[in-house]
Motif scaffolding. Structure first.
Motif, PDB file in Angstrom:
ATOM      1  N   ALA A  43       0.852  -1.189   0.000  1.00 48.07           N
ATOM      2  CA  ALA A  43       0.000   0.000   0.000  1.00 48.07           C
ATOM      3  C   ALA A  43       0.889   1.242   0.000  1.00 48.07           C
ATOM      4  CB  ALA A  43      -0.910  -0.010   1.230  1.00 48.07           C
ATOM      5  N   PRO A  44       1.338   1.671  -1.168  1.00 48.36           N
ATOM      6  CA  PRO A  44       2.280   2.790  -1.248  1.00 48.36           C
ATOM      7  C   PRO A  44       1.691   4.089  -0.686  1.00 48.36           C
ATOM      8  CG  PRO A  44       2.194   1.582  -3.324  1.00 48.36           C
ATOM      9  CD  PRO A  44       1.048   1.111  -2.498  1.00 48.36           C
ATOM     10  N   ALA A  63       4.965   9.070   9.638  1.00 52.34           N
ATOM     11  CA  ALA A  63       5.263   8.316  10.857  1.00 52.34           C
ATOM     12  C   ALA A  63       4.857   6.850  10.781  1.00 52.34           C
ATOM     13  CB  ALA A  63       4.559   8.982  12.044  1.00 52.34           C
ATOM     14  N   LEU A  64       4.149   6.454   9.731  1.00 51.78           N
ATOM     15  CA  LEU A  64       3.692   5.068   9.629  1.00 51.78           C
ATOM     16  C   LEU A  64       4.857   4.104   9.466  1.00 51.78           C
ATOM     17  CD1 LEU A  64       0.672   5.489   7.169  1.00 51.78           C
ATOM     18  CD2 LEU A  64       0.547   5.014   9.627  1.00 51.78           C
ATOM     19  N   TYR A  76       3.031  -3.726   3.513  1.00 51.34           N
ATOM     20  CA  TYR A  76       4.177  -2.856   3.265  1.00 51.34           C
ATOM     21  C   TYR A  76       3.663  -1.494   2.818  1.00 51.34           C
ATOM     22  CZ  TYR A  76       6.992  -7.128   3.333  1.00 51.34           C
ATOM     23  OH  TYR A  76       7.611  -8.303   3.697  1.00 51.34           O
ATOM     24  N   ARG A  77       4.293  -0.440   3.330  1.00 49.87           N
ATOM     25  CA  ARG A  77       3.873   0.921   2.990  1.00 49.87           C
ATOM     26  C   ARG A  77       5.084   1.736   2.501  1.00 49.87           C
ATOM     27  NH1 ARG A  77      -1.286   1.094   5.203  1.00 49.87           N
ATOM     28  NH2 ARG A  77      -1.611  -0.215   7.040  1.00 49.87           N
ATOM     29  N   PRO A  78       5.636   1.386   1.336  1.00 51.00           N
ATOM     30  CA  PRO A  78       6.767   2.150   0.808  1.00 51.00           C
ATOM     31  C   PRO A  78       6.335   3.567   0.412  1.00 51.00           C
ATOM     32  CG  PRO A  78       5.952   0.615  -0.834  1.00 51.00           C
ATOM     33  CD  PRO A  78       5.217   0.300   0.433  1.00 51.00           C
ATOM     34  N   ILE A  99       8.718   1.397  -5.584  1.00 52.77           N
ATOM     35  CA  ILE A  99       8.349   0.102  -4.995  1.00 52.77           C
ATOM     36  C   ILE A  99       8.958  -1.097  -5.704  1.00 52.77           C
ATOM     37  CG2 ILE A  99       6.165   1.136  -4.274  1.00 52.77           C
ATOM     38  CD1 ILE A  99       4.729  -0.610  -6.311  1.00 52.77           C
ATOM     39  N   LEU A 100       9.492  -0.903  -6.909  1.00 57.46           N
ATOM     40  CA  LEU A 100       9.996  -2.049  -7.669  1.00 57.46           C
ATOM     41  C   LEU A 100      11.095  -2.820  -6.941  1.00 57.46           C
ATOM     42  CD1 LEU A 100       9.831  -3.777 -10.153  1.00 57.46           C
ATOM     43  CD2 LEU A 100      11.311  -2.148 -11.366  1.00 57.46           C
ATOM     44  N   PRO A 101      12.068  -2.162  -6.293  1.00 62.98           N
ATOM     45  CA  PRO A 101      13.083  -2.944  -5.557  1.00 62.98           C
ATOM     46  C   PRO A 101      12.472  -3.828  -4.478  1.00 62.98           C
ATOM     47  CG  PRO A 101      13.828  -0.681  -5.860  1.00 62.98           C
ATOM     48  CD  PRO A 101      12.389  -0.717  -6.294  1.00 62.98           C
ATOM     49  N   LEU A 102      11.495  -3.303  -3.743  1.00 62.18           N
ATOM     50  CA  LEU A 102      10.810  -4.106  -2.721  1.00 62.18           C
ATOM     51  C   LEU A 102      10.099  -5.292  -3.355  1.00 62.18           C
ATOM     52  CD1 LEU A 102       9.520  -4.644   0.095  1.00 62.18           C
ATOM     53  CD2 LEU A 102       7.716  -3.029  -0.573  1.00 62.18           C
ATOM     54  N   ILE A 103       9.375  -5.047  -4.440  1.00 61.24           N
ATOM     55  CA  ILE A 103       8.620  -6.121  -5.097  1.00 61.24           C
ATOM     56  C   ILE A 103       9.569  -7.195  -5.632  1.00 61.24           C
ATOM     57  CG2 ILE A 103       6.959  -6.675  -6.904  1.00 61.24           C
ATOM     58  CD1 ILE A 103       5.850  -4.902  -4.674  1.00 61.24           C
ATOM     59  N   ARG A 104      10.683  -6.777  -6.206  1.00 64.43           N
ATOM     60  CA  ARG A 104      11.674  -7.754  -6.713  1.00 64.43           C
ATOM     61  C   ARG A 104      12.185  -8.641  -5.570  1.00 64.43           C
ATOM     62  NH1 ARG A 104      13.386  -7.145 -11.881  1.00 64.43           N
ATOM     63  NH2 ARG A 104      13.300  -5.085 -12.881  1.00 64.43           N
ATOM     64  N   ARG A 105      12.475  -8.020  -4.426  1.00 67.47           N
ATOM     65  CA  ARG A 105      12.987  -8.784  -3.290  1.00 67.47           C
ATOM     66  C   ARG A 105      11.951  -9.783  -2.780  1.00 67.47           C
ATOM     67  NH1 ARG A 105      12.527  -8.109   2.061  1.00 67.47           N
ATOM     68  NH2 ARG A 105      11.779  -5.950   1.948  1.00 67.47           N
ATOM     69  N   LEU A 106      10.713  -9.329  -2.627  1.00 68.76           N
ATOM     70  CA  LEU A 106       9.653 -10.214  -2.142  1.00 68.76           C
ATOM     71  C   LEU A 106       9.388 -11.347  -3.133  1.00 68.76           C
ATOM     72  CD1 LEU A 106       7.110  -7.543  -0.795  1.00 68.76           C
ATOM     73  CD2 LEU A 106       8.663  -8.979   0.542  1.00 68.76           C
ATOM     74  N   HIS A 107       9.441 -11.025  -4.416  1.00 67.75           N
ATOM     75  CA  HIS A 107       9.201 -12.031  -5.457  1.00 67.75           C
ATOM     76  C   HIS A 107      10.313 -13.071  -5.472  1.00 67.75           C
ATOM     77  CE1 HIS A 107       7.483 -13.700  -9.064  1.00 67.75           C
ATOM     78  NE2 HIS A 107       8.550 -13.428  -9.786  1.00 67.75           N
TER      79      HIS A 107
END
Length: 392
Positions: A43-44, A63-64, A76-78, A99-107
């Motif tokens: 949830a960006p 602050a989230l 995740y709230r990038p 968000i792409l780096p996060l998504i790549r890592r999770l994938h």
């Protein structure tokens, strides 16, 4: 075999905005609660560059936590950068890049089978780019303004259309929304009507007199649930109030449009018969619905408003404009009235329901087909089909 779903949603609640996209959260929880389904929510959060990000309106978002457990789901709230008042198409590129780096890592850790984008813009075009980067199929759901607004603007229309064309499948919140999408040139064979759900145990019939007494109201009460923004048409309800001399009008929602409504009410001499409840926590809405004789929402555009269904589930008839899935919901007299967006017509419809209130059980009957179980069944089948075709 487990279905691993990446749910991408810019409409998702957080601790600072508990009502924001609550229907998306409920849909996500229904899906995540199914056997052999794993849901990861991304949830960006859009924030402007410093020092604007320090403004009071953005401080709670800043602050989230970037990752948290929310209702038994990992969320995740990038952060991605936005340009206030000039967002639009730039949000797609900014969000994708962020968000792409996060998504790549999770994938890489646990491959996703399908992407479920909860809103058509900017979520849809971002899902399209993620799909291309990771080689997995995606779905997008159309809810209302994402098609009626972003799907018609010169700077974003092509991105919406391209995201639709390249999706493995599409969802529409109503049959009327599906027709709107088809008029844009989107292949209607790819679109599945996917109605919202309502918690029928929470939103139920309660004693109206007792609810009014508990909240301190007397006489007829008309409730409007929705953000205080021009598109929702709250000004038309204020203008209808002089024609309804004994009625109290309640607004459950917040927004900068409140100042305009207050000024209009003063000019019309009805300000003492209007109450502003602010942003009511979702779990407190049932007793507000219970106290209302009518729920009125005369928007300029909607998909299929959750407030419509929630009111009916509580046995409260509705007065709504002829937009979105209105005619799919108000399919019998007991449900309420569909009206022109004119104060006199709105007042006449409200008065008719006050004079001859429909049986509350008959009103509730209209909402019984909108369950979260049905919603979850349809979504799971839809995503499984897309994932399977993507793997073929």
């Amino acid at each position: 075999m487990t279905l691993n779903v990446l749910m991408l949603s810019t409409l998702f609640p957080d601790i600072s905005r508990p009502n924001f996209g609550v229907f998306v959260e409920r849909q996500a929880r229904e899906l995540a609660g199914r056997p052999d389904v794993h849901v990861t929510v991304v949830a960006p959060i859009g924030l402007p560059p410093w020092p604007l990000s320090k403004a009071a309106r953005y401080a709670p978002l800043l602050a989230l936590p970037r990752r948290e457990r929310w209702q038994d789901m990992t969320v995740y709230r990038p952060i991605f950068r936005i340009i206030p008042k000039f967002g639009g198409r730039t949000n797609v590129y900014g969000m994708t890049r962020a968000i792409l780096p996060l998504i790549r890592r999770l994938h890489a850790e646990k491959p996703f089978d399908v992407i479920d984008a909860s809103f058509f813009f900017p979520d849809g075009p971002v899902a399209q780019r993620l799909s291309r980067a990771l080689g997995i199929p995606y779905s997008v759901k159309a809810r209302g303004a994402d098609i009626h607004y972003w799907g018609t603007r010169p700077g974003t229309r092509k991105m919406v259309k391209r995201a639709a064309d390249r999706a493995g499948g599409l969802l529409a919140v109503s049959a009327a929304m599906k027709r709107s999408m088809a008029k844009m040139g989107i292949d209607d064979d790819k679109i599945r009507v996917h109605y919202t759900g309502v918690d029928l145990e929470r939103f139920e019939i309660a004693d109206r007199a007792a609810a009014k007494e508990a909240l301190g109201f007397e006489g007829p009460v008309v409730l409007c649930v929705g953000a205080l923004i021009p598109r929702k048409g709250q000004d038309l309800l204020v203008r209808a109030l002089p024609h309804l001399p004994d009625v109290t009008l309640l607004f459950a929602g917040q927004g900068q449009y409140r100042r305009t409504l207050e000024k209009l009410a003063e000019e019309l001499g009805v300000d003492r018969r209007i109450g502003y409840l602010g942003s009511v926590p979702h779990d407190r809405l049932p007793r507000i619905y219970a106290a209302a004789d009518v729920m009125a929402l005369v928007s300029a555009s909607e998909g299929l408003a959750n407030a419509w269904v929630e009111a009916l589930a509580c046995g409260t008839p509705i007065v709504i404009s002829d937009v979105g899935g209105a005619r799919e919901l108000v399919d019998r007299p007991e449900a309420g009235r569909i009206v022109e967006r004119e104060p006199e017509a709105i007042a006449a419809a409200i008065q008719a329901l006050l004079d001859n209130p429909p049986d509350r059980e008959a009103v509730r009957e209209t909402a019984l087909r909108f369950t979260w179980a049905t919603n979850g069944d349809a979504l799971l089948t839809h995503l499984q089909t897309i994932a399977q075709h993507g793997a073929d």
